[in-house]
Motif scaffolding. Sequence first.
Motif, PDB file in Angstrom:
ATOM      1  N   ARG A 138      21.874  85.610  90.736  1.00 22.33           N
ATOM      2  CA  ARG A 138      20.837  84.622  91.023  1.00 22.33           C
ATOM      3  C   ARG A 138      19.462  85.097  90.559  1.00 22.33           C
ATOM      4  O   ARG A 138      19.177  86.295  90.555  1.00 22.33           O
ATOM      5  N   ALA A 139      18.619  84.137  90.185  1.00 25.26           N
ATOM      6  CA  ALA A 139      17.220  84.398  89.858  1.00 25.26           C
ATOM      7  C   ALA A 139      16.349  83.625  90.846  1.00 25.26           C
ATOM      8  O   ALA A 139      16.671  82.479  91.198  1.00 25.26           O
ATOM      9  N   PRO A 140      15.242  84.217  91.313  1.00 21.05           N
ATOM     10  CA  PRO A 140      14.326  83.469  92.172  1.00 21.05           C
ATOM     11  C   PRO A 140      13.836  82.219  91.460  1.00 21.05           C
ATOM     12  O   PRO A 140      13.599  82.226  90.248  1.00 21.05           O
ATOM     13  N   ASP A 194      18.261  70.272  91.264  1.00 19.77           N
ATOM     14  CA  ASP A 194      18.446  71.012  92.512  1.00 19.77           C
ATOM     15  C   ASP A 194      19.805  70.668  93.116  1.00 19.77           C
ATOM     16  O   ASP A 194      20.053  69.510  93.459  1.00 19.77           O
ATOM     17  N   PRO A 195      20.724  71.654  93.272  1.00 19.99           N
ATOM     18  CA  PRO A 195      22.039  71.343  93.831  1.00 19.99           C
ATOM     19  C   PRO A 195      22.041  71.197  95.345  1.00 19.99           C
ATOM     20  O   PRO A 195      23.082  70.893  95.937  1.00 19.99           O
ATOM     21  N   GLY A 196      20.886  71.433  95.988  1.00 25.01           N
ATOM     22  CA  GLY A 196      20.792  71.213  97.426  1.00 25.01           C
ATOM     23  C   GLY A 196      21.310  72.343  98.281  1.00 25.01           C
ATOM     24  O   GLY A 196      21.703  72.122  99.435  1.00 25.01           O
ATOM     25  N   GLU A 197      21.318  73.571  97.758  1.00 23.06           N
ATOM     26  CA  GLU A 197      21.754  74.710  98.553  1.00 23.06           C
ATOM     27  C   GLU A 197      20.715  75.032  99.621  1.00 23.06           C
ATOM     28  O   GLU A 197      19.523  74.785  99.452  1.00 23.06           O
ATOM     29  N   THR A 198      21.172  75.600 100.719  1.00 25.18           N
ATOM     30  CA  THR A 198      20.255  75.985 101.786  1.00 25.18           C
ATOM     31  C   THR A 198      19.614  77.328 101.469  1.00 25.18           C
ATOM     32  O   THR A 198      20.100  78.085 100.626  1.00 25.18           O
ATOM     33  N   GLY A 199      18.531  77.638 102.166  1.00 23.19           N
ATOM     34  CA  GLY A 199      17.854  78.910 101.965  1.00 23.19           C
ATOM     35  C   GLY A 199      16.805  78.844 100.878  1.00 23.19           C
ATOM     36  O   GLY A 199      16.486  77.775 100.348  1.00 23.19           O
ATOM     37  N   ALA A 200      16.264  80.013 100.549  1.00 24.52           N
ATOM     38  CA  ALA A 200      15.240  80.093  99.517  1.00 24.52           C
ATOM     39  C   ALA A 200      15.795  79.624  98.186  1.00 24.52           C
ATOM     40  O   ALA A 200      16.948  79.917  97.854  1.00 24.52           O
ATOM     41  N   PRO A 201      15.008  78.892  97.393  1.00 22.87           N
ATOM     42  CA  PRO A 201      15.518  78.385  96.109  1.00 22.87           C
ATOM     43  C   PRO A 201      15.881  79.522  95.155  1.00 22.87           C
ATOM     44  O   PRO A 201      15.117  80.473  94.992  1.00 22.87           O
ATOM     45  N   THR A 202      17.039  79.416  94.550  1.00 29.11           N
ATOM     46  CA  THR A 202      17.465  80.342  93.500  1.00 29.11           C
ATOM     47  C   THR A 202      18.235  79.564  92.447  1.00 29.11           C
ATOM     48  O   THR A 202      18.811  78.515  92.722  1.00 29.11           O
ATOM     49  N   MET A 203      18.241  80.122  91.235  1.00 26.82           N
ATOM     50  CA  MET A 203      19.092  79.597  90.170  1.00 26.82           C
ATOM     51  C   MET A 203      20.259  80.574  90.023  1.00 26.82           C
ATOM     52  O   MET A 203      20.046  81.775  89.813  1.00 26.82           O
ATOM     53  N   ALA A 204      21.475  80.064  90.132  1.00 29.35           N
ATOM     54  CA  ALA A 204      22.663  80.921  90.042  1.00 29.35           C
ATOM     55  C   ALA A 204      23.312  80.800  88.678  1.00 29.35           C
ATOM     56  O   ALA A 204      23.075  79.842  87.934  1.00 29.35           O
TER      57      ALA A 204
END
Length: 229
Positions: A138-140, A194-204
């Motif tokens: 992941r990247a911030p 945005d895929p809507g994941e919870t938590g701090a935004p990251t790109m996986a």
Amino acid sequence: MVPAMVLCRILTAAVAVSILVGCSGGDPGDDRGDGTPTPPVALDVALDAELGVGAPTGPDYPPETSGLVAEYTVTNNADVAVLVVERRPADITPTIGIPLPDTAESSWVYSDDSGRILVTKEIFATAGADTDSGTAYRAPAVRLEPGESVTGRAFALTPLRRIAPDTDVFVVPGASTLPANARSWSFCVQIAPDPGETGAPTMADHTPDRRLVCSTATDLPPDALAGGS
């Protein structure tokens, strides 16, 4: 916007680039369940970048350090939220014999197939099933709602070195060394719906519909590659 470039500004290029995500390339959409891929989401995202030479901000580099600098704004003109990569992921940064501080300006440096130098903020796809460790890379990232913008700054130390993750694990475009005859460079930043994941935004590495948005190329400064690799 962050502080202006402080060294001789022999390279300046203000560019605005829009991209419609889903037109070509990138990761395929998810399967609908009947074997038919879901069409990628169409996005309208603009990159406004000023490219030049300057110094990094903050105390992480020695005094008098200089390199390529991109000051940029990404604007989400789409109707859905998007993610924008914020910096190079520290946990997959290689060891190349010089300090590579983990800052908001941290960027990858490699060349594309045409020999142009790319200074980028992105997360690369993994090379295949044999490299699957069971953990997502992941990247911030920053989440932009429709109509929102984010500003940022990228820095690449000169003389340039190729800064890319392990190519046994990740798919990195271009040659394994920077071309000695390179004459131009661009700044690129990765975006995705945005895929809507919870938590701090990251790109996986598995985030669907990732794309690089790149500025128009501008000339490299003299001796930008001297002593690099």
